[in-house]
Design a protein around this motif. Structure first.
Motif, short mmCIF file in Angstrom:
data_model
loop_
_atom_site.label_atom_id
_atom_site.label_comp_id
_atom_site.label_asym_id
_atom_site.label_seq_id
_atom_site.Cartn_x
_atom_site.Cartn_y
_atom_site.Cartn_z
N HIS A 22 43.36 1.71 24.20
CA HIS A 22 44.74 1.29 23.92
C HIS A 22 44.95 1.24 22.40
CE1 HIS A 22 43.85 -0.15 27.97
NE2 HIS A 22 45.13 0.13 28.19
N GLU A 25 47.28 -1.46 20.91
CA GLU A 25 46.69 -2.80 20.92
C GLU A 25 45.59 -2.90 19.86
OE1 GLU A 25 48.04 -5.19 22.54
OE2 GLU A 25 49.31 -4.02 23.86
N GLU A 58 41.70 -11.11 27.80
CA GLU A 58 42.22 -10.11 28.73
C GLU A 58 41.13 -9.11 29.13
OE1 GLU A 58 45.39 -8.02 30.92
OE2 GLU A 58 44.66 -10.05 30.58
N THR A 108 46.35 -3.75 34.62
CA THR A 108 46.86 -3.31 33.32
C THR A 108 46.33 -4.22 32.22
OG1 THR A 108 48.87 -2.54 34.41
CG2 THR A 108 48.96 -2.78 32.03
N GLN A 110 46.93 -6.18 29.26
CA GLN A 110 48.07 -6.80 28.60
C GLN A 110 47.64 -8.10 27.92
OE1 GLN A 110 50.99 -7.56 31.64
NE2 GLN A 110 51.45 -5.41 31.96
N ARG A 113 49.87 -11.25 27.91
CA ARG A 113 50.12 -12.07 29.11
C ARG A 113 49.62 -13.50 28.91
NH1 ARG A 113 48.65 -9.75 33.99
NH2 ARG A 113 47.89 -7.83 33.09
#
Length: 185
Positions: A22, A25, A58, A108, A110, A113
């Motif tokens: 990612h 990110e 995460e 996913t 994230q 979150r």
């Protein structure tokens, strides 16, 4: 020794693999690490870099390395059948940590979150287990994961060469995963 070495190493590997998948990110993490270092003048990011905490939490939700083994103290009747007293049962955290009733879009990555996590989400994430048999090395393991991930993500850009595949044995590892690193400065 399995405890404290392999689990920490595999956790670091999973965090680096998932962040390398990612790019956006990864860049957010780098910018937060850079900002934190500029503000504090230190390399100890774990206590002050909020995005690092979100990324690691995460990644540990998506790829929990450990599992919990327990011996039943009594017979348990389940829809699938009887689990007799003194049975050794393995609890795979992966099943709970990807529960769509608790975690929207559970497969996913994230990190955000966790900014406004519900109590149910916080209660459902316990990668070091719970109770009197939880991980004795939790503090040290976390410190090592934070320090290594922060240093690598600050110094290098990561790119996936091979995603590998999860290998679930006593611990879950990313079998065959390979990353390419490029010095940032």
């Amino acid at each position: 020794l399995l405890v404290g070495h392999e689990t920490t190493a595999f956790t670091i590997a999973w965090v680096l693999l998932v962040i390398s998948q990612h790019a956006e990110e990864q860049e957010k993490l780098y910018e937060d690490l850079k900002r934190t270092k500029e503000e504090t003048g230190e390399d100890s990011w774990s206590s002050s870099c909020e995005y690092l905490k979100l990324v690691i939490k995460e990644a540990m939700r998506l790829y929990p390395v450990g599992r919990s083994l327990r011996t039943t103290k009594r017979d348990f009747q389940t829809p699938a059948g009887l689990i007799p007293k003194n049975s050794v049962c393995s609890f795979q955290f992966l099943l709970l940590f990807r529960n769509p009733n608790i975690f929207p879009q559970p497969n996913t990555f994230q990190p955000t979150r966790w900014i406004e996590a519900t109590k149910e989400m916080d209660d459902a994430l316990f990668p070091f287990s719970l109770g009197k048999r939880n991980c004795m090395g939790q503090s040290l393991g976390n410190a090592e994961v934070y320090a290594v991930v922060a240093r690598i993500c600050y110094e290098f850009e990561l790119e996936v060469v091979d995603n590998g595949k999860p290998d679930v044995g006593l611990v879950m590892k990313a079998e065959g995963a390979m990353l390419r690193v490029k010095k940032r400065r």
